[in-house]
Structure formats: structure tokens, C-alpha cells
Enzyme design. Structure first.
Site, mmCIF file in Angstrom:
data_model
loop_
_atom_site.group_PDB
_atom_site.id
_atom_site.type_symbol
_atom_site.label_atom_id
_atom_site.label_comp_id
_atom_site.label_asym_id
_atom_site.label_seq_id
_atom_site.Cartn_x
_atom_site.Cartn_y
_atom_site.Cartn_z
ATOM 1 C CG HIS A 90 35.963 41.172 39.989
ATOM 2 N ND1 HIS A 90 37.216 40.621 39.983
ATOM 3 C CD2 HIS A 90 35.095 40.161 40.275
ATOM 4 C CE1 HIS A 90 37.114 39.327 40.273
ATOM 5 N NE2 HIS A 90 35.843 39.031 40.460
ATOM 6 N NE ARG A 102 38.834 45.105 33.873
ATOM 7 C CZ ARG A 102 39.035 43.832 34.175
ATOM 8 N NH1 ARG A 102 39.469 42.997 33.255
ATOM 9 N NH2 ARG A 102 38.800 43.392 35.394
ATOM 10 C CG ASN A 144 40.728 46.620 36.738
ATOM 11 O OD1 ASN A 144 40.059 46.797 37.743
ATOM 12 N ND2 ASN A 144 41.235 45.439 36.419
ATOM 13 C CE1 TYR A 155 39.854 41.198 43.334
ATOM 14 C CE2 TYR A 155 39.116 42.942 44.800
ATOM 15 C CZ TYR A 155 39.140 42.355 43.545
ATOM 16 O OH TYR A 155 38.453 42.928 42.500
ATOM 17 C CE LYS A 210 37.937 45.660 40.018
ATOM 18 N NZ LYS A 210 39.350 45.284 39.824
ATOM 19 C CD GLU A 264 35.038 36.173 42.260
ATOM 20 O OE1 GLU A 264 36.263 35.976 42.196
ATOM 21 O OE2 GLU A 264 34.377 36.646 41.298
HETATM 22 P P1 CMP Z 1 40.288 41.981 39.080
HETATM 23 O O1 CMP Z 1 39.763 41.379 37.827
HETATM 24 O O2 CMP Z 1 39.289 42.567 40.021
HETATM 25 O O3 CMP Z 1 41.139 40.882 39.875
HETATM 26 C C1 CMP Z 1 42.279 41.187 40.657
HETATM 27 C C2 CMP Z 1 42.632 42.618 40.583
HETATM 28 O O4 CMP Z 1 43.943 42.924 40.998
HETATM 29 C C3 CMP Z 1 42.606 43.089 39.135
HETATM 30 O O5 CMP Z 1 41.285 43.127 38.662
HETATM 31 C C4 CMP Z 1 43.312 44.406 39.239
HETATM 32 O O6 CMP Z 1 42.473 45.447 39.664
HETATM 33 C C5 CMP Z 1 44.344 44.120 40.325
HETATM 34 N N1 CMP Z 1 45.660 43.931 39.736
HETATM 35 C C6 CMP Z 1 46.060 42.920 38.959
HETATM 36 N N2 CMP Z 1 47.337 43.073 38.601
HETATM 37 C C7 CMP Z 1 47.748 44.236 39.156
HETATM 38 C C8 CMP Z 1 48.978 44.949 39.157
HETATM 39 N N3 CMP Z 1 50.043 44.495 38.485
HETATM 40 N N4 CMP Z 1 49.034 46.096 39.841
HETATM 41 C C9 CMP Z 1 47.959 46.542 40.525
HETATM 42 N N5 CMP Z 1 46.761 45.907 40.568
HETATM 43 C C10 CMP Z 1 46.670 44.766 39.889
#
Ligand code: CMP
Length: 138
Positions: free
Chosen positions: A116, A103, A113, A50, A10, A127
């Protein structure tokens, strides 16, 4: 069981210069890179990727973040790829991620984070196909 998963490194990890270290961990864990590209998602494309989270309160923040800078997208191959990759990256919230996971090492927060990972074989295929044509998947 399919043997492929999909990942994105990311914008936070790209900006911190962690792409190489993360790819090294992916290789060391036994994943083969089937397809890979670095690109910069528009807000529209990030929103499309998303779309499943469109009703979540963090959706706007997620779209803004994912279109902030370049990402590296990749399809990865290994036995039990989806599950093993989720173990390698650790929990969505790095505060809950196990020691030694991507992570835990490189993510700052639940939003930013670092990586993905697909949550199912079906989503891995959807995806991967979002970023790569059939001709680009080896
Ligand atoms: P990812 O695994 O890419 O899938 C969805 C993404 O949404 C997740 O990682 C996070 O980066 C984001 N995400 C999930 N929960 C939250 C949250 N509570 N606040 C902000 N971002 C979130």
C-alpha cells in the site's frame, strides 16, 4: 509539500517471504524508515483502516485479505515522498504496473497487490497515525 508517506507490506508479500526484498527496494530508492512494525490486523482494524472504501464492491474481500496474515507498516521519509513512492510501487493493478516497480515484481492481482502507498500528504499523516503514536515516529 510534506516529505512523508505511509506504506504497508501486505499479507501476500509477507507470506511469500518478500518483506526483505521490498524493504531493500525502499531503502535503495532513498527513503528513510521513520517508524516500522510488523503486526496482524484484525478484520475490525483492517475495516477501519480502509473505511474510505466501505461502499466499494471489493471492500469485504479487501478486509478479509488484509486480516489474513501479518503486515509490515512503515512511515517513510524523502523529498516528494508520496509521489515518488507511488512511482516506486507502480499501478494498483500489477498488470498495468511499469517494469521494475514493486507491484510488477511482487504483486499477483489488483486485490493482492503486495504493498500500500498513501495517495496524499493528508492521508499519509492519517494512516501513519493509525499505526504509530507520536513517540514512535522519529
Ligand atoms: P491500496 O493501495 O492498498 O488501496 C486500496 C486497495 O483496495 C488497493 O490497494 C487494492 O488492494 C484494493 N482494490 C482496489 N481496487 C480493487 C478491485 N477492483 N478489486 C479488489 N481489490 C481492489
Amino acid at each position: 509539500m510534506s516529505n512523508r508517506t505511509f506504506t504497508m507490506i501486505k499479507p501476500d508479500a509477507t507470506a511469500k517471504g518478500n518483506t526483505g526484498a521490498i524493504l531493500q527496494m525502499i531503502n535503495a530508492a532513498g527513503f528513510r524508515i521513520v517508524a516500522m512494525k510488523t503486526t496482524h490486523l484484525s478484520a475490525a482494524k483492517a475495516g477501519e483502516f480502509y473505511a474510505v472504501h466501505a461502499e466499494r464492491p471489493f471492500y469485504g474481500e479487501l478486509v478479509e485479505f488484509m486480516s489474513r496474515g501479518p503486515i509490515t507498516a512503515a512511515i517513510l521519509e524523502k523529498d516528494n515522498a508520496v509521489e515518488d513512492f507511488r512511482k516506486l510501487i507502480g499501478a494498483t493493478n500489477p498488470a498495468n504496473a511499469e517494469e521494475g516497480t514493486i507491484r510488477k515484481l511482487y504483486a499477483a492481482s489488483i486485490g493482492e497487490n503486495a504493498v500500500h502507498g498513501s495517495d496524499s500528504d493528508e492521508n499519509a499523516r492519517i494512516e501513519g497515525d493509525f499505526f504509530f503514536s507520536k513517540l514512535e515516529q522519529f
